[in-house]
Design an enzyme around this catalytic site. Structure first.
Site, mmCIF file in Angstrom:
data_model
loop_
_atom_site.group_PDB
_atom_site.id
_atom_site.type_symbol
_atom_site.label_atom_id
_atom_site.label_comp_id
_atom_site.label_asym_id
_atom_site.label_seq_id
_atom_site.Cartn_x
_atom_site.Cartn_y
_atom_site.Cartn_z
ATOM 1 C CG ASP A 9 -1.652 1.199 1.486
ATOM 2 O OD1 ASP A 9 -2.413 1.568 0.592
ATOM 3 O OD2 ASP A 9 -1.507 1.819 2.558
ATOM 4 C CG ASP A 11 -1.751 7.708 0.432
ATOM 5 O OD1 ASP A 11 -0.949 8.650 0.391
ATOM 6 O OD2 ASP A 11 -2.569 7.449 -0.455
HETATM 7 P P1 B16 Z 1 -6.551 10.124 -3.918
HETATM 8 P P2 B16 Z 1 -3.777 3.970 -0.187
HETATM 9 C C1 B16 Z 1 -5.655 5.865 -0.347
HETATM 10 O O1 B16 Z 1 -4.352 5.432 -0.595
HETATM 11 C C2 B16 Z 1 -5.717 6.689 0.922
HETATM 12 O O2 B16 Z 1 -5.416 5.883 2.053
HETATM 13 C C3 B16 Z 1 -7.114 7.247 1.078
HETATM 14 O O3 B16 Z 1 -7.175 8.037 2.252
HETATM 15 C C4 B16 Z 1 -7.454 8.091 -0.161
HETATM 16 O O4 B16 Z 1 -8.774 8.602 -0.070
HETATM 17 C C5 B16 Z 1 -7.309 7.226 -1.409
HETATM 18 O O5 B16 Z 1 -5.996 6.697 -1.473
HETATM 19 C C6 B16 Z 1 -7.567 8.012 -2.674
HETATM 20 O O6 B16 Z 1 -6.541 8.953 -2.824
HETATM 21 O O7 B16 Z 1 -7.531 11.143 -3.478
HETATM 22 O O8 B16 Z 1 -5.105 10.602 -3.907
HETATM 23 O O9 B16 Z 1 -6.909 9.491 -5.246
HETATM 24 O O10 B16 Z 1 -3.760 3.935 1.295
HETATM 25 O O11 B16 Z 1 -4.671 2.956 -0.857
HETATM 26 O O12 B16 Z 1 -2.374 4.014 -0.781
HETATM 27 MG MG MG Z 2 -2.952 3.180 3.222
#
Ligand code: B16
Ligand code: MG
Length: 213
Positions: A9, A11
Site C-alpha cells: 500500500d 499512503d
Molecule cells: P486520492 P492507499 C488511499 O491510498 C488513501 O489511504 C485514502 O485516504 C485516499 O482517499 C485514497 O488513497 C484516494 O486517494 O484522493 O489521492 O486518489 O492507502 O490505498 O495508498
Molecule cells: Mg494506506
C-alpha cells in the site's frame, strides 16, 4: 528468485501522505462547518476520494448534490496536491528505503497497490519512480478497497498468482481487500493492526526484512 511477491500500500505504509489527506479534508470540512477529527480520518484510510467525502458528509446538516460533491473532491485534491509538492526524497525514511532495497536484493517481485490517483506523482516526489515492478492504483480501478480489484490488478501486472502475494497495509479496508483477493495480509500501523483479519501484525516496516527471508 523468490516465487513470492510483495504488494505495498502507499499512503500510510511507504510514506506518510495520510497526514496531508487529513489536513486537506480538515480544511474542506472546516469551511463547510462539518465536524471532522483524526478518529473519523482513520475511516478514510484506503477508501476512494468520493467514498471519503461521503463519510465526512455523514455529519453534515444538509444534503449536497452530486455536482457539489464533485466540486468538493476537486477542491480537496487541489489542496492535497499543493501539500504533496513540498515532498522530496527526504520524506522517504531510511528505514523504508533500506528495507525495500534489502527485499529487492533477496529477489522479491514488488508492486504498489494503492487506491490513490496521485500514486505516480507521490512516487516521483519521494524518489521511488521506477523502483517497483508494477503499479496498480486508483487510475486502474472502478472499485476501491475493501474491494480486491486493486490487488488483483497488481498481481496481474506482475504475473503472479494471488496466493503468492503478500500485501502490506495500514488500513482495515486494505486488509479486507487483500483477504478477498486470496492473498496474505500483513498489518502495519493504522486500523489494520489488530483488526482481526490480518495474517500477521508487523512491529515496524523494517520487521518485514526479519519476517521475509
Ligand atoms: P486520492 P492507499 C488511499 O491510498 C488513501 O489511504 C485514502 O485516504 C485516499 O482517499 C485514497 O488513497 C484516494 O486517494 O484522493 O489521492 O486518489 O492507502 O490505498 O495508498
Ligand atoms: Mg494506506
Amino acid at each position: 528468485m523468490q516465487t513470492k511477491a510483495i504488494i505495498f500500500d502507499l499512503d500510510g505504509v511507504i510514506c506518510f501522505t495520510d497526514r496531508f489527506h487529513y489536513q486537506a479534508w480538515k480544511q474542506l470540512a472546516d469551511r463547510l462547518g462539518i465536524y471532522f477529527d483524526e478518529k473519523i480520518n482513520d475511516r478514510l484510510r484506503g477508501v476512494s476520494r468520493m467514498a471519503s467525502l461521503e463519510i465526512i458528509l455523514e455529519r453534515a446538516d444538509r444534503a449536497y448534490t452530486q455536482e457539489e460533491k464533485e466540486a468538493f473532491t476537486t477542491e480537496k485534491n487541489e489542496t492535497y496536491r499543493e501539500l504533496l509538492k513540498n515532498m522530496s526524497p527526504a520524506d522517504l525514511s531510511d528505514e523504508v528505503r533500506e528495507t525495500l532495497h534489502t527485499l529487492k536484493s533477496r529477489g522479491y517481485t514488488m508492486a504498489i497497490g494503492s487506491s490513490s490517483k496521485n500514486t505516480k506523482f507521490i512516487l516521483e516526489r519521494i524518489g521511488l519512480a521506477g523502483f517497483f515492478d508494477a503499479i496498480a492504483d486508483g487510475t486502474d480501478i472502478t472499485r476501491s478497497k475493501p474491494d480486491p480489484e486493486v490487488f488483483l490488478k497488481a498481481a496481474e501486472k506482475i504475473n503472479k498468482d494471488p496466493a503468492d502475494c503478500i500485501v502490506i497495509e495500514d488500513a482495515k479496508a486494505g486488509i479486507q481487500a487483500a483477504k478477498a483477493a486470496g492473498m496474505t495480509a500483513f498489518a502495519l500501523f493504522g486500523d489494520a493492526r489488530g483488526c482481526g483479519l490480518e495474517d500477521y501484525d508487523l512491529l515496524s516496516f523494517a520487521d518485514l526484512a526479519n519476517v521475509l527471508n
